[in-house]
Design a protein around this motif. Sequence first.
Motif, PDB file in Angstrom:
ATOM      1  N   MET A   1      32.592  39.533  34.894  1.00  0.00           N
ATOM      2  CA  MET A   1      33.457  40.001  35.694  1.00  0.00           C
ATOM      3  C   MET A   1      34.846  39.239  36.339  1.00  0.00           C
ATOM      4  SD  MET A   1      30.594  39.846  38.682  1.00  0.00           S
ATOM      5  CE  MET A   1      28.440  39.480  39.226  1.00  0.00           C
ATOM      6  N   PHE A   2      35.260  41.146  37.378  1.00  0.00           N
ATOM      7  CA  PHE A   2      36.693  40.762  37.550  1.00  0.00           C
ATOM      8  C   PHE A   2      36.757  39.936  38.844  1.00  0.00           C
ATOM      9  CE2 PHE A   2      40.790  41.697  39.747  1.00  0.00           C
ATOM     10  CZ  PHE A   2      40.492  42.776  38.312  1.00  0.00           C
ATOM     11  N   ASP A   3      37.592  38.558  37.669  1.00  0.00           N
ATOM     12  CA  ASP A   3      37.409  36.992  39.160  1.00  0.00           C
ATOM     13  C   ASP A   3      39.113  38.119  40.156  1.00  0.00           C
ATOM     14  OD1 ASP A   3      37.745  34.992  40.744  1.00  0.00           O
ATOM     15  OD2 ASP A   3      37.870  33.587  38.451  1.00  0.00           O
ATOM     16  N   ARG A   4      38.505  38.312  41.296  1.00  0.00           N
ATOM     17  CA  ARG A   4      39.589  39.087  42.302  1.00  0.00           C
ATOM     18  C   ARG A   4      40.103  37.605  42.643  1.00  0.00           C
ATOM     19  NH1 ARG A   4      41.832  40.651  46.826  1.00  0.00           N
ATOM     20  NH2 ARG A   4      42.210  42.152  47.413  1.00  0.00           N
ATOM     21  N   PRO A   5      39.156  36.600  43.062  1.00  0.00           N
ATOM     22  CA  PRO A   5      40.074  35.501  44.093  1.00  0.00           C
ATOM     23  C   PRO A   5      41.609  34.894  42.998  1.00  0.00           C
ATOM     24  CG  PRO A   5      38.066  35.519  44.952  1.00  0.00           C
ATOM     25  CD  PRO A   5      38.225  36.631  43.377  1.00  0.00           C
ATOM     26  N   ALA A   9      45.225  34.349  43.888  1.00  0.00           N
ATOM     27  CA  ALA A   9      46.015  33.360  43.657  1.00  0.00           C
ATOM     28  C   ALA A   9      46.763  33.258  42.884  1.00  0.00           C
ATOM     29  CB  ALA A   9      45.529  32.371  43.666  1.00  0.00           C
ATOM     30  N   ALA A  10      46.618  33.911  41.491  1.00  0.00           N
ATOM     31  CA  ALA A  10      48.254  33.937  41.606  1.00  0.00           C
ATOM     32  C   ALA A  10      49.275  34.606  41.484  1.00  0.00           C
ATOM     33  CB  ALA A  10      47.972  34.042  39.250  1.00  0.00           C
ATOM     34  N   VAL A  11      48.510  35.850  41.380  1.00  0.00           N
ATOM     35  CA  VAL A  11      49.734  37.069  42.670  1.00  0.00           C
ATOM     36  C   VAL A  11      50.831  36.214  43.195  1.00  0.00           C
ATOM     37  CG1 VAL A  11      50.010  39.267  43.074  1.00  0.00           C
ATOM     38  CG2 VAL A  11      48.585  38.971  41.300  1.00  0.00           C
ATOM     39  N   ALA A  12      49.930  35.646  44.585  1.00  0.00           N
ATOM     40  CA  ALA A  12      50.599  35.050  45.521  1.00  0.00           C
ATOM     41  C   ALA A  12      51.235  33.719  44.855  1.00  0.00           C
ATOM     42  CB  ALA A  12      49.761  33.951  46.009  1.00  0.00           C
ATOM     43  N   ALA A  13      51.214  33.354  43.983  1.00  0.00           N
ATOM     44  CA  ALA A  13      51.791  31.973  43.038  1.00  0.00           C
ATOM     45  C   ALA A  13      53.355  32.167  42.617  1.00  0.00           C
ATOM     46  CB  ALA A  13      51.239  31.019  42.219  1.00  0.00           C
ATOM     47  N   HIS A  14      53.175  33.815  41.191  1.00  0.00           N
ATOM     48  CA  HIS A  14      54.286  34.005  40.575  1.00  0.00           C
ATOM     49  C   HIS A  14      54.982  35.875  40.309  1.00  0.00           C
ATOM     50  CE1 HIS A  14      52.390  30.174  38.583  1.00  0.00           C
ATOM     51  NE2 HIS A  14      51.179  30.750  38.616  1.00  0.00           N
ATOM     52  N   GLY A  15      53.780  36.144  41.894  1.00  0.00           N
ATOM     53  CA  GLY A  15      54.766  37.836  41.820  1.00  0.00           C
ATOM     54  C   GLY A  15      53.892  38.410  40.772  1.00  0.00           C
ATOM     55  N   ARG A  16      54.560  38.992  39.593  1.00  0.00           N
ATOM     56  CA  ARG A  16      53.684  39.846  38.830  1.00  0.00           C
ATOM     57  C   ARG A  16      52.634  39.334  37.966  1.00  0.00           C
ATOM     58  NH1 ARG A  16      57.096  45.341  37.445  1.00  0.00           N
ATOM     59  NH2 ARG A  16      56.958  46.132  38.908  1.00  0.00           N
ATOM     60  N   VAL A  17      51.666  39.847  37.716  1.00  0.00           N
ATOM     61  CA  VAL A  17      51.112  38.822  36.528  1.00  0.00           C
ATOM     62  C   VAL A  17      49.969  40.124  36.166  1.00  0.00           C
ATOM     63  CG1 VAL A  17      48.680  37.105  36.413  1.00  0.00           C
ATOM     64  CG2 VAL A  17      50.080  37.032  38.492  1.00  0.00           C
ATOM     65  N   ALA A  18      50.228  39.123  34.529  1.00  0.00           N
ATOM     66  CA  ALA A  18      49.098  40.548  33.596  1.00  0.00           C
ATOM     67  C   ALA A  18      47.875  40.150  33.956  1.00  0.00           C
ATOM     68  CB  ALA A  18      49.984  40.570  32.315  1.00  0.00           C
ATOM     69  N   ARG A  19      47.348  40.985  33.682  1.00  0.00           N
ATOM     70  CA  ARG A  19      45.806  40.605  33.008  1.00  0.00           C
ATOM     71  C   ARG A  19      45.098  41.269  32.092  1.00  0.00           C
ATOM     72  NH1 ARG A  19      39.644  42.782  34.489  1.00  0.00           N
ATOM     73  NH2 ARG A  19      38.361  40.843  34.429  1.00  0.00           N
ATOM     74  N   VAL A  20      44.938  40.395  30.820  1.00  0.00           N
ATOM     75  CA  VAL A  20      43.790  41.020  29.616  1.00  0.00           C
ATOM     76  C   VAL A  20      42.418  40.791  29.502  1.00  0.00           C
ATOM     77  CG1 VAL A  20      44.632  40.680  27.183  1.00  0.00           C
ATOM     78  CG2 VAL A  20      45.836  40.411  28.761  1.00  0.00           C
ATOM     79  N   VAL A  21      41.885  42.285  29.221  1.00  0.00           N
ATOM     80  CA  VAL A  21      40.586  41.721  29.229  1.00  0.00           C
ATOM     81  C   VAL A  21      39.864  41.755  28.166  1.00  0.00           C
ATOM     82  CG1 VAL A  21      40.697  43.875  30.896  1.00  0.00           C
ATOM     83  CG2 VAL A  21      38.285  41.891  30.589  1.00  0.00           C
ATOM     84  N   ILE A  22      39.192  41.034  27.446  1.00  0.00           N
ATOM     85  CA  ILE A  22      38.058  42.341  26.720  1.00  0.00           C
ATOM     86  C   ILE A  22      37.239  43.347  27.064  1.00  0.00           C
ATOM     87  CG2 ILE A  22      36.238  42.487  24.295  1.00  0.00           C
ATOM     88  CD1 ILE A  22      37.094  39.011  24.139  1.00  0.00           C
ATOM     89  N   ARG A  31      35.123  36.464  22.092  1.00  0.00           N
ATOM     90  CA  ARG A  31      34.368  36.590  23.048  1.00  0.00           C
ATOM     91  C   ARG A  31      34.083  37.701  23.746  1.00  0.00           C
ATOM     92  NH1 ARG A  31      36.239  32.692  27.706  1.00  0.00           N
ATOM     93  NH2 ARG A  31      34.949  33.715  28.351  1.00  0.00           N
ATOM     94  N   GLU A  32      33.167  37.058  24.367  1.00  0.00           N
ATOM     95  CA  GLU A  32      32.069  38.472  24.691  1.00  0.00           C
ATOM     96  C   GLU A  32      33.335  39.317  25.779  1.00  0.00           C
ATOM     97  OE1 GLU A  32      32.877  36.066  28.468  1.00  0.00           O
ATOM     98  OE2 GLU A  32      32.527  35.523  26.071  1.00  0.00           O
ATOM     99  N   ASN A  33      32.704  40.044  25.717  1.00  0.00           N
ATOM    100  CA  ASN A  33      33.557  41.874  26.662  1.00  0.00           C
ATOM    101  C   ASN A  33      33.109  41.393  28.024  1.00  0.00           C
ATOM    102  OD1 ASN A  33      33.103  43.188  24.654  1.00  0.00           O
ATOM    103  ND2 ASN A  33      31.397  44.873  25.424  1.00  0.00           N
ATOM    104  N   GLY A  34      34.703  41.637  28.861  1.00  0.00           N
ATOM    105  CA  GLY A  34      34.906  41.216  30.078  1.00  0.00           C
ATOM    106  C   GLY A  34      35.131  39.747  30.503  1.00  0.00           C
ATOM    107  N   ALA A  35      35.735  38.783  29.097  1.00  0.00           N
ATOM    108  CA  ALA A  35      36.641  37.887  28.831  1.00  0.00           C
ATOM    109  C   ALA A  35      38.331  38.473  29.207  1.00  0.00           C
ATOM    110  CB  ALA A  35      36.279  36.858  27.912  1.00  0.00           C
ATOM    111  N   ALA A  36      38.481  37.106  30.043  1.00  0.00           N
ATOM    112  CA  ALA A  36      39.998  37.945  30.509  1.00  0.00           C
ATOM    113  C   ALA A  36      40.555  36.244  30.968  1.00  0.00           C
ATOM    114  CB  ALA A  36      39.855  38.671  31.699  1.00  0.00           C
ATOM    115  N   MET A  37      42.095  36.902  30.905  1.00  0.00           N
ATOM    116  CA  MET A  37      42.872  36.064  31.122  1.00  0.00           C
ATOM    117  C   MET A  37      44.271  36.670  31.861  1.00  0.00           C
ATOM    118  SD  MET A  37      45.522  35.196  27.531  1.00  0.00           S
ATOM    119  CE  MET A  37      45.953  36.979  26.905  1.00  0.00           C
ATOM    120  N   LEU A  38      44.967  35.369  32.515  1.00  0.00           N
ATOM    121  CA  LEU A  38      46.081  35.844  33.289  1.00  0.00           C
ATOM    122  C   LEU A  38      47.561  35.694  32.638  1.00  0.00           C
ATOM    123  CD1 LEU A  38      44.285  35.209  37.033  1.00  0.00           C
ATOM    124  CD2 LEU A  38      44.322  37.502  36.018  1.00  0.00           C
TER     125      LEU A  38
END
Length: 314
Positions: A1-5, A9-22, A31-38
Amino acid sequence: MFDRPALAAAVAAHGRVARVVICAHQGSSPRENGAAMLVWASGQSGTIGGGTLEFEAAAKARSLLATGGTRIDKIALGPALGQCCGGAVTLGTEVFDATLLAKVPKDGLYARPLGTDAPAEAPLAMRQAQKTARGEGLAHLRYAQGWLAEAVSPPTQPLWIWGAGHVGRALVQVLSPLPGVAISWIDTDRSRFPDEIPEGVTALIAANPADLVPLAPAGAEHLILTFSHALDLDLCHRLLGHGFARCGLIGSASKAARFRSRLQALGHSPDSIARIDCPIGDPAFGKHPQAIAISVAAERLARPRTALSRKVAR
């Protein structure tokens, strides 16, 4: 799932944020497909599996923050990373700011090209996935020819936890970090709660907690574990009249039998009463508060899940 909230929250706190997803993997994967980190300039959240893979992915993500854009990396999990998994993962990295976040839908399927080699037009497999999402309300992660489609996280499931004793605290500690759940935590006095309430948990205080039942959404889930059997019974009685998605009651086989008898005396049918699970948790895990909490979390995670909680708007 793409965790938009979480991304918002990360963009509001830090400005530019990179999202990395399998996006995809072959063979073993941490990890499984769809696992992600900001990832942002000074920190990160989430995980794609830890270790050298995650360390190097975070470094590449930070290098992309300055310029923005997207990238695709196919990485072998072998000696070059000091790993012996024997598989390979395809990582997608995207940089978001407030403007780009606004382009992410709030639900449904989010399909987009990643990297420089992706075709401008969505490939046939992606168009078919989008058609299925629109027509049937079903969406799954799909990666094809540089295009990635993910189901955007559905609205959070309200979970009301009645009682802030040892088991209540353990449940909140274990369940609050899980995605897709919004916890309301109820007891009689602020002193019954820990000094720090976890992020995303709303503490509700009432001299008689059962009076708060009308405030609960009819589709909420409930876990009842107060200090009082009389209060537990009152909560069960009121919730049966109010409506709920699921309801669990801490206890034993004997408590469950007594409550069935008393709730029938209060006018509830056996079929209605049977909707209350008692006891909560798997007895095989034991009776330690953390053991109960872990078994409850395990049961939640094991439930069949659909990709979207409701039909995608046509």
